[in-house]
Structures are given as C-alpha cells and as structure tokens.
Motif scaffolding. Structure first.
Motif, PDB file in Angstrom:
ATOM      1  N   GLU A 175       8.271  11.362  27.990  1.00  0.00           N
ATOM      2  CA  GLU A 175       8.628  11.308  26.572  1.00  0.00           C
ATOM      3  C   GLU A 175       7.992  10.096  25.897  1.00  0.00           C
ATOM      4  N   LYS A 176       7.921   9.025  26.673  1.00  0.00           N
ATOM      5  CA  LYS A 176       7.346   7.804  26.132  1.00  0.00           C
ATOM      6  C   LYS A 176       5.872   8.013  25.740  1.00  0.00           C
ATOM      7  N   THR A 177       5.177   8.727  26.601  1.00  0.00           N
ATOM      8  CA  THR A 177       3.764   8.996  26.309  1.00  0.00           C
ATOM      9  C   THR A 177       3.635   9.919  25.104  1.00  0.00           C
ATOM     10  N   VAL A 178       4.522  10.908  25.036  1.00  0.00           N
ATOM     11  CA  VAL A 178       4.500  11.794  23.870  1.00  0.00           C
ATOM     12  C   VAL A 178       4.684  10.963  22.606  1.00  0.00           C
ATOM     13  N   LYS A 179       5.633  10.056  22.662  1.00  0.00           N
ATOM     14  CA  LYS A 179       5.917   9.235  21.493  1.00  0.00           C
ATOM     15  C   LYS A 179       4.690   8.407  21.102  1.00  0.00           C
ATOM     16  N   ALA A 180       4.029   7.862  22.109  1.00  0.00           N
ATOM     17  CA  ALA A 180       2.822   7.075  21.831  1.00  0.00           C
ATOM     18  C   ALA A 180       1.756   7.946  21.167  1.00  0.00           C
ATOM     19  N   HIS A 181       1.603   9.166  21.687  1.00  0.00           N
ATOM     20  CA  HIS A 181       0.631  10.088  21.075  1.00  0.00           C
ATOM     21  C   HIS A 181       0.995  10.379  19.617  1.00  0.00           C
ATOM     22  N   LEU A 182       2.276  10.630  19.393  1.00  0.00           N
ATOM     23  CA  LEU A 182       2.707  10.953  18.028  1.00  0.00           C
ATOM     24  C   LEU A 182       2.526   9.746  17.103  1.00  0.00           C
ATOM     25  N   ASN A 183       2.858   8.570  17.608  1.00  0.00           N
ATOM     26  CA  ASN A 183       2.666   7.366  16.796  1.00  0.00           C
ATOM     27  C   ASN A 183       1.198   7.234  16.367  1.00  0.00           C
ATOM     28  N   ASP A 184       0.309   7.435  17.326  1.00  0.00           N
ATOM     29  CA  ASP A 184      -1.120   7.375  17.004  1.00  0.00           C
ATOM     30  C   ASP A 184      -1.483   8.460  15.994  1.00  0.00           C
ATOM     31  N   GLY A 185      -0.925   9.645  16.223  1.00  0.00           N
ATOM     32  CA  GLY A 185      -1.246  10.784  15.364  1.00  0.00           C
ATOM     33  C   GLY A 185      -0.816  10.546  13.928  1.00  0.00           C
ATOM     34  N   VAL A 186       0.381  10.032  13.762  1.00  0.00           N
ATOM     35  CA  VAL A 186       0.900   9.746  12.422  1.00  0.00           C
ATOM     36  C   VAL A 186      -0.040   8.805  11.680  1.00  0.00           C
ATOM     37  N   ARG A 187      -0.433   7.738  12.356  1.00  0.00           N
ATOM     38  CA  ARG A 187      -1.284   6.745  11.703  1.00  0.00           C
ATOM     39  C   ARG A 187      -2.674   7.298  11.404  1.00  0.00           C
ATOM     40  N   ALA A 188      -3.220   8.016  12.378  1.00  0.00           N
ATOM     41  CA  ALA A 188      -4.568   8.544  12.190  1.00  0.00           C
ATOM     42  C   ALA A 188      -4.590   9.559  11.043  1.00  0.00           C
ATOM     43  N   LEU A 189      -3.550  10.405  10.988  1.00  0.00           N
ATOM     44  CA  LEU A 189      -3.498  11.392   9.907  1.00  0.00           C
ATOM     45  C   LEU A 189      -3.433  10.689   8.557  1.00  0.00           C
ATOM     46  N   ALA A 190      -2.617   9.668   8.467  1.00  0.00           N
ATOM     47  CA  ALA A 190      -2.493   8.950   7.190  1.00  0.00           C
ATOM     48  C   ALA A 190      -3.818   8.287   6.820  1.00  0.00           C
ATOM     49  N   ASP A 191      -4.438   7.622   7.779  1.00  0.00           N
ATOM     50  CA  ASP A 191      -5.695   6.936   7.475  1.00  0.00           C
ATOM     51  C   ASP A 191      -6.783   7.917   7.063  1.00  0.00           C
ATOM     52  N   MET A 192      -6.824   9.050   7.753  1.00  0.00           N
ATOM     53  CA  MET A 192      -7.873  10.010   7.414  1.00  0.00           C
ATOM     54  C   MET A 192      -7.598  10.692   6.093  1.00  0.00           C
ATOM     55  N   ARG A 193      -6.340  10.893   5.804  1.00  0.00           N
ATOM     56  CA  ARG A 193      -6.004  11.542   4.537  1.00  0.00           C
ATOM     57  C   ARG A 193      -6.327  10.650   3.351  1.00  0.00           C
ATOM     58  N   TYR A 194      -5.985   9.376   3.516  1.00  0.00           N
ATOM     59  CA  TYR A 194      -6.046   8.512   2.351  1.00  0.00           C
ATOM     60  C   TYR A 194      -7.242   7.578   2.351  1.00  0.00           C
ATOM     61  N   GLY A 195      -7.885   7.492   3.497  1.00  0.00           N
ATOM     62  CA  GLY A 195      -8.874   6.446   3.655  1.00  0.00           C
ATOM     63  C   GLY A 195     -10.171   6.671   2.915  1.00  0.00           C
ATOM     64  N   GLU A 196     -10.620   7.926   2.862  1.00  0.00           N
ATOM     65  CA  GLU A 196     -11.950   8.160   2.330  1.00  0.00           C
ATOM     66  C   GLU A 196     -11.937   8.465   0.849  1.00  0.00           C
ATOM     67  N   PRO A 197     -12.829   7.847   0.142  1.00  0.00           N
ATOM     68  CA  PRO A 197     -12.896   8.133  -1.292  1.00  0.00           C
ATOM     69  C   PRO A 197     -13.398   9.552  -1.523  1.00  0.00           C
ATOM     70  N   LEU A 198     -12.778  10.223  -2.453  1.00  0.00           N
ATOM     71  CA  LEU A 198     -13.203  11.581  -2.756  1.00  0.00           C
ATOM     72  C   LEU A 198     -14.631  11.612  -3.258  1.00  0.00           C
ATOM     73  N   ALA A 199     -14.974  10.608  -4.044  1.00  0.00           N
ATOM     74  CA  ALA A 199     -16.296  10.594  -4.656  1.00  0.00           C
ATOM     75  C   ALA A 199     -17.389  10.611  -3.590  1.00  0.00           C
ATOM     76  N   ALA A 200     -17.108   9.948  -2.480  1.00  0.00           N
ATOM     77  CA  ALA A 200     -18.110   9.859  -1.430  1.00  0.00           C
ATOM     78  C   ALA A 200     -18.289  11.181  -0.708  1.00  0.00           C
ATOM     79  N   ARG A 201     -17.402  12.110  -0.967  1.00  0.00           N
ATOM     80  CA  ARG A 201     -17.477  13.371  -0.260  1.00  0.00           C
ATOM     81  C   ARG A 201     -18.101  14.466  -1.116  1.00  0.00           C
ATOM     82  N   GLY A 202     -18.668  14.082  -2.213  1.00  0.00           N
ATOM     83  CA  GLY A 202     -19.335  15.066  -3.049  1.00  0.00           C
ATOM     84  C   GLY A 202     -18.392  16.051  -3.710  1.00  0.00           C
ATOM     85  N   GLU A 203     -17.236  15.596  -4.044  1.00  0.00           N
ATOM     86  CA  GLU A 203     -16.288  16.469  -4.729  1.00  0.00           C
ATOM     87  C   GLU A 203     -16.781  16.801  -6.125  1.00  0.00           C
ATOM     88  N   PRO A 204     -16.496  17.978  -6.619  1.00  0.00           N
ATOM     89  CA  PRO A 204     -16.899  18.284  -7.994  1.00  0.00           C
ATOM     90  C   PRO A 204     -16.122  17.443  -8.991  1.00  0.00           C
TER      91      PRO A 204
END
Lengths: 325, 196
Positions: free
Chosen positions: B167-196
């Motif tokens: 369970e501890k390892t699962v928790k570690a995976h989820l902790n990483d996942g939560v942070r990575a999802l947030a960083d990837m969602r919010y981290g990149e500027p839309l403009a840099a992705r060629g958004e219309p």
C-alpha cells in the motif's frame, strides 16, 4: 535559497507539493478520512498559506482527472493484462461526456467516496445533496464519488433505482460491470447480474456505453421504455411496456411481480431477497410457468402457491425449500 | 505601461492561523489556477533561472491568496499578473545577483501579452486529450495506480492487491501521479502549443 520570502519558512515549492500530494491521496482513499485527519489537515494549512494553496492546486488537477473515465478503453489496452476476469477487464470504453469548467468542488465535504450497501432482503433510500434519490434493492453495493461538477457511482453488485435531478453543470455517471450509464436527466433502474447488466429507463434520457469484442465502443441512447441489456461483448436494446417496467420496480414496495415467467426465473429473482433459498432440482419442473405478486420475503407463500396451483411437492428443509414433482 | 493594481505586501500581512473561507478557495480554484499556463509562461520569459519558476509561482499564489482573503479582486487576470510583475521587481531589487535580461528592461516587464484573452480561458477546452497525453507520460506503474484509483475507483488496499505491491508503494505512485498531472496540466503555456 533566494526565492523564499522573508516571512515564510524556507521550504521550496517542490517540498510543499510533495507533502500536499501525500495529504491528498490519503484524503481521497475510500473511507480512510476521519474528523481527526481533517483537523490535522486544517492545522497544516494554518502553518503556511502555501500549504493550502499547494493542496488546492493539486486537488483541482486531481478532480479534473475524473474525466479519465472517458479514456477507459484506451488505457486498459495500453496496460498489461490484469488477472481479473475477461468480463471485468473489458470495462467498456466510455465517451467524453464530462462536465467542463474548472474543478471547484465541495472542499470541506467528508470523504469523497461514500459507500452505500444493503444486506440480503434489505432496501435503502439514499438522498444526495442535490435532491437526487437512489433506492438500493437487496444485496446491493454502491460507491459514490461526489464532486461539485461530477458524480460517479459504481454499482458493484445488485440493483438500484435512480431518480436524478438533472444538472447540466454536473455529470451523473453510473458504472456497472464496465458499462457506463450517463444520466441525461431522468429515472432509471440498473441491475448488475453475474453475466449481464440491465438498464431500464422510465423517464428522461440516459446513454449506455460499452465495448464490443474487438474493443470498439458501443453506445445506446435510451428512450423511456427502453431496456438495454449488456452481455460481455454485446449491447442490445429492447422495449418494454410501462407495466413491465413498473413490475420490475415493485421491489421498491417490497414485492415482486411475476407475469407468466418460468419457475426457474421467479425463484432466481426471489432468492436474491432471502438467505433461505428455494431450490428446484428438476429442469422440467423449473420450466413450469407462474404468475402473481409476492412479498419479497415470503418464500413460504410462493412455495405454497406452487404447491396448490401446480400440484408440486414442497419440502421445507432447514437450509432450503425444495420444490419437486 | 499597463496599469498596475495598487497592492502592498509585507511580512506582517501573512497571518498564519487564519482560516480561509470556502468562497476564496472556490474562487482560487476556478479563477486563478486556470491562469497558470500563462502565468508560468510570463515568469519564464522574465526570469532567467528555470529552477526558480515553481517557487516564484508559489509566491505569486501566496500573495494573491492572501489578498483575496481580505477581499476577492474583481479583475483576476490583471491582479494575478501585476502581482507577478511586482514580485519580479521585488526580487531583482532584493537579490544581490540580478538576472541580466531582467535588469536590462525592468520597466518593460510587459504582462498583457501573456494574459489569456476572453476566449482563451485557459484550460477548459481540449481537456481530455491533454489529460490523456499527461497520463501517457507517467511512468507505467504510476499510471496504472492512477488509472485503478481514478477509473475503477479502487481503494489503496485494492490497488495494492491488484498490482501485487505494498500500500505504501501505491501511495508513493499516487503521490507522484497527482503532482505530475498537475504540473503537466498547468505547466505549459497554451500559446507555445500552437493553440488557435
């Protein structure tokens, strides 16, 4: 390091994020969150605003990931095969019917996954905060994850009747054996059985999504009177009369209605409500047909009727009631 | 120069122990966090040292949040970006080491072009594809844990059983996942992705 302000303890954003993630995954684990946990979290918030902010930021992203249900199929494909049964592994593909809008949420609400369950013979009505009702039939287990912009319910087993207050800003999704039922404003019944799932629509509109043997998504939008029946690789829709639909819901009043069904079917249904089962060993007897309304807990009454009407023998044993010629 | 919303910050204004009203929390999640891609873009453009960006962003959030506890600002974007600007100016003045680019045109820290326009309310749009991309970037086991938690609604214990890890390892995976999802969602500027 130069970035930290004079007023705040020298903790980097990364360190705070790590701690916030740990709080978050604890909080979102089903049933594990207590008053004490909540108090401890509030204390942690009070130590530094940055704590609360990091938590809010991660929670918003995590809440938004709810729409991942829409990717179910692709994801299970990409993963190594799990040991669960084919039926389970086939969790249907699911379309992107998910609410937009930033993930604001019921922040101070208690644990996010609630469990509702009934024992054999039990019945229970649950009212959600938005006024929607869910009635659980016998031997039923439901988990509900309610967020501000979405509600996801897993019907793990059993049967339930849903009367949902439609809210365009909040998607209401029921997942039963991999079928996804998305409420589009409505009254419907879902029954999860060993090898198939039934969705019956009384009012409004729901969509049922599943996938075929090749993993291709299948979707049906039901009209009132439609009953969708999904086996592991198929999804079909039939129409039923209003009376049949209502008969199938008579459990809400504590009865079952049989309209010219085989004894086998009637007994299978009745046995769901009782720990003492009726057993019909002889297939020829099981094919005989019967009609009538019975109390769900009245196996004796049912057996007595079979005895009188069909001239069968009823043997009331300690552990079961055996009907034979 | 775009108008600067008057705001003063000092150490005394940070009051630990004050609880936040639900309105502020909801406001922050709805109005401020979606600006993160643009905000990050702005900070990157004006600050040399990439490793400082997350901390700068955190400090901007702290200032905005702190101010909102007293009164929720009307002009969210304006407020967030001028807060970021003021923070950068503070940093430049305070730090001994001044980033070269920043020092060169301190008065020209222009934020309006990083602010999302009315049609671009940052993240809401192509969410699903973006989320999927973010998920695919997660390490295998981490992704699997996130999927089992999010889609199958399994508890930590059930995920541990399913994956054959603690369970501890699962928790570690989820902790990483939560942070990575947030960083990837919010981290990149839309403009840099060629958004219309």
């Amino acid at each position: 390091m130069s970035m930290t302000s004079n007023a705040s303890p020298a903790k980097s954003a990364a360190e705070i994020d790590a701690a916030a993630a740990d709080w978050l995954t604890t909080r979102y684990d089903s049933g594990a969150w207590s008053e004490e946990n909540q108090a401890a979290l509030e204390t942690w918030f009070a130590e530094d605003i940055a704590h609360e902010i990091a938590f809010l930021r991660l929670e918003a992203a995590w809440e938004r990931a709810n729409r991942l249900t829409a990717l179910k199929f692709e994801l299970t494909e990409a993963q190594p095969k799990s040991r669960s049964t084919q039926w389970k592994a086939l969790f249907g593909s699911v379309a992107a019917l998910i609410a937009l809008g930033a993930g604001a949420f019921e922040y101070l609400s208690r644990p996010h996954i609630q469990t509702y369950a009934t024992d054999i013979g039990g019945r229970k009505t649950v009212t959600l905060a938005d006024g929607s009702h869910i009635e659980l039939n016998t031997d039923t287990h439901i988990r509900a994850e309610i967020a501000r912009d979405s509600a996801t319910l897993w019907l793990d087993k059993g049967e339930a009747y849903f009367e949902i207050k439609h809210d365009p800003s909040r998607k209401f999704v029921v997942i039963a054996s991999g079928r996804t039922i998305t409420d589009l404003g409505t009254k419907f019944r879902v029954k999860s059985q060993a090898d198939h799932v039934q969705v019956a629509l009384l009012e409004g509109r729901v969509s049922v999504e599943s996938s075929d043997a090749a993993g291709k998504p299948q979707k049906a939008v039901l009209q009132p009177g439609d009953v969708a029946i999904g086996y592991s690789h198929s999804l079909s829709v039939i129409s039923e009369s209003r009376k049949d639909l209502e008969d199938d819901l008579s459990w809400r009043k504590g009865t079952v209605v049989f309209d010219n069904v085989s004894l086998a079917d009637a007994v299978a249904d009745l046995n769901r409500y009782n720990t003492k089962h009726i057993v019909i060993p002889d297939p020829a007897v099981a094919r005989r047909r019967i009609a009538g309304t019975f109390r769900t807990d009245d196996v004796q009454g049912f057996a007595a009727l079979a005895q009188d009407l069909l001239k069968l023998r009823v043997d009331n044993r300690k552990d079961a009631i055996v009907i034979s010629r | 120069m775009a108008e600067i919303v008057d705001q003063t910050f000092d150490a005394e204004k940070r009051r630990p122990g004050v609880t936040t009203s639900p309105e502020v929390r909801v406001w922050f999640v709805r109005e401020v966090i979606p600006l993160e891609p643009s905000l990050t873009h702005y900070l990157r453009r004006n600050w040399r040292n990439e490793s400082d960006i997350a901390d700068l962003r955190q400090e901007v959030y702290v200032r905005v949040f702190e101010a909102a506890r007293t009164r929720i600002p009307d002009q969210v974007q304006q407020f967030v970006f001028s807060t970021a600007r003021n923070l950068l100016i503070d940093r430049v003045r305070r730090d001994r080491v001044v980033p070269i680019e920043t020092a060169a045109d301190l008065d020209l820290l222009e934020f309006t072009r990083d602010m999302p326009g009315p049609e671009r309310n940052a993240i809401a749009r192509d969410d699903l594809r973006r989320l999927q991309a973010a998920l695919e970037k997660l390490p295998n086991r981490c992704r699997q844990a996130v999927v089992l938690r999010k889609i199958d609604g399994l508890s930590l214990r059930e995920i541990a059983q399913r994956m054959g890890i603690s369970e501890k390892t699962v928790k570690a995976h989820l902790n990483d996942g939560v942070r990575a999802l947030a960083d990837m969602r919010y981290g990149e500027p839309l403009a840099a992705r060629g958004e219309p």
